[in-house]
Design an enzyme around this catalytic site. Sequence first.
Site, PDB file in Angstrom:
ATOM      1  N   SER A 246       0.821  -1.193   0.000  1.00 14.53           N
ATOM      2  CA  SER A 246       0.000   0.000   0.000  1.00 14.53           C
ATOM      3  C   SER A 246       0.868   1.261   0.000  1.00 14.53           C
ATOM      4  O   SER A 246       1.710   1.421  -0.872  1.00 14.53           O
ATOM      5  CB  SER A 246      -0.934  -0.061   1.212  1.00 14.53           C
ATOM      6  OG  SER A 246      -1.916   0.911   1.148  1.00 14.53           O
ATOM      7  N   ASP A 473      -8.761  -4.004  -6.392  1.00 13.09           N
ATOM      8  CA  ASP A 473      -8.274  -3.428  -5.139  1.00 13.09           C
ATOM      9  C   ASP A 473      -9.062  -2.161  -4.832  1.00 13.09           C
ATOM     10  O   ASP A 473      -9.172  -1.268  -5.672  1.00 13.09           O
ATOM     11  CB  ASP A 473      -6.788  -3.096  -5.273  1.00 13.09           C
ATOM     12  CG  ASP A 473      -6.126  -2.771  -3.953  1.00 13.09           C
ATOM     13  OD1 ASP A 473      -6.687  -1.962  -3.181  1.00 13.09           O
ATOM     14  OD2 ASP A 473      -5.047  -3.317  -3.689  1.00 13.09           O
ATOM     15  N   HIS A 501      -7.382  -5.904  -0.908  1.00 15.68           N
ATOM     16  CA  HIS A 501      -6.267  -4.971  -0.984  1.00 15.68           C
ATOM     17  C   HIS A 501      -4.953  -5.698  -0.770  1.00 15.68           C
ATOM     18  O   HIS A 501      -4.748  -6.346   0.261  1.00 15.68           O
ATOM     19  CB  HIS A 501      -6.441  -3.880   0.069  1.00 15.68           C
ATOM     20  CG  HIS A 501      -5.328  -2.877   0.073  1.00 15.68           C
ATOM     21  ND1 HIS A 501      -4.912  -2.227  -1.063  1.00 15.68           N
ATOM     22  CD2 HIS A 501      -4.541  -2.420   1.065  1.00 15.68           C
ATOM     23  CE1 HIS A 501      -3.920  -1.411  -0.764  1.00 15.68           C
ATOM     24  NE2 HIS A 501      -3.675  -1.514   0.520  1.00 15.68           N
TER      25      HIS A 501
END
Length: 532
Positions: A246, A473, A501
Amino acid sequence: MDTSSLLRTSGTVLAVAGLLMSGCSSGSSSSSASASPKAAKSGQPQKKTDALQVLQPLPDAVPAGLRAYYEQKLSWRECGVEGFECATLKVPLDYESPGGGEDVKLAVSRKTATGPGKRLGSLLVNPGGPGGSAIGYLQSYAGIGYPEPVRARYDIVAVDPRGVARSEPVTCLSDSQMDAFTQVDQTPDDQKEVDQLVASFKDFATGCQDRSGEVLGHVSTVEAARDMDVLRAVLGDEKLTYVGASYGTFLGATYAGLYPRRAGRLVLDGAMDPSLPALTMNRDQTAGFETAFTAFAEDCVQREDCPLGGGSARDAGRRLQGFFKKLDADPVPTGEGRRLGESLATTAVIAAMYDEGAWAELRGALQSAMDGDGAGLLKLADLYYERDADGSYENLMFANPAVNCLDLPAAFGGPDDVRKALPSFRQASPVFGTGLAWAAMNCTYWPVQATGRPNRIQAKGAPPIVVVGTTRDPATPYRWAEALAGQLGSGALLTYEGDGHTAYGRGSECIDSTINTYLLEGKAPKDGKRCR
């Protein structure tokens, strides 16, 4: 609803991306990262040429003023979690005045290689954020849950970035103030509610300034990446081996851009596009949550226990919007002092979008809330905000905007800008667009001016860098992974066709084996490889 969006990473750890609350951290010094960039006025429109500028590498030689930091010795000690050691790393508060000003003490932890097999060095991990505790991630998941062959050959290492968790954490509000902040209406219906929302952002920013001191102006991603290079040297590694998820992909890409010759095997999972301005980032992620919700809704309407009824995913979205509207007018009880209004309910639904494994829990929590009991949705919202059962908050939601608001100029200059952007946000997501547009205003009133801007990151001269993207995602849209892999001179795009995710450690044998091979053997996948 404070959508400094939490990004779910592998295992049970939630880490924040901070994209929606402040326009996501995706910027850095544009010309020479060794020099302090001119502050960008918050809310000032970005010129189109900004996104085309390339992050330039720092000189290979360590400056004389930084040598003492690079040559320090870590004193490792047991730190209360069996099998893990901890230490403290010293870095300069301001890299432009090393040694002459204050230092920052960073918390570091590691789990040494278990064997068998030759040790390959250190593997640094970061779960995302900004604001997610890398040490918490290491000790609860990576150090025990990463594939055994990887743990056998690497010391798994984490450092909480400056301003985060154990590393001189930024703080902004008391627990009771944070409770109030999370319940502020972020879909204002009139000028009075707009004024209340603006006041909440101003109070938050003032609290950060009053409680955090000088560190508030020195928690940028460029500075965190420079800290990682000090740690690399202190650990005795010639090159950095790294897995970032991320926001951690932006941190890792920034490192590669600053130190391409010191980049080793880098995995950037759930990638961000560093070339985008804050407004685009926010709108893109809003669309990402709509994509994830559509996948949830398509699954839900086929089930007997779906609280959103049958029909199409669009029908389910309309029903959810109607439920949010009811909560806006009449919050429901939760079994404690807080009631569940629209903001907390929306946060709960967004939290469940990070992992399809949470869909069943979300269905049950939605049904209970529709029946008048908001406890289930409140639990999901509290998980998102890292609110403990005793009512205390971790610093994640404070570090998150502190980094984001330094890394990019604010998405909006004020309420009028938000109103102009509302149609495009609603088009991106009929369900979440209005709230996420208003939520992106939080950096507008930040007390420290942004020092970063959008950049392309090429990292010329770096070895192959694996960029991982998941097609549905919610928080880091797949096209961001495509964009980053295209920018990097040695980027190799690895695609996971699925929900949730990030991809590594989430159940795909294809993804896991490909990344393991890269980490253990240095063999990058062919650019464009796809896994299901």
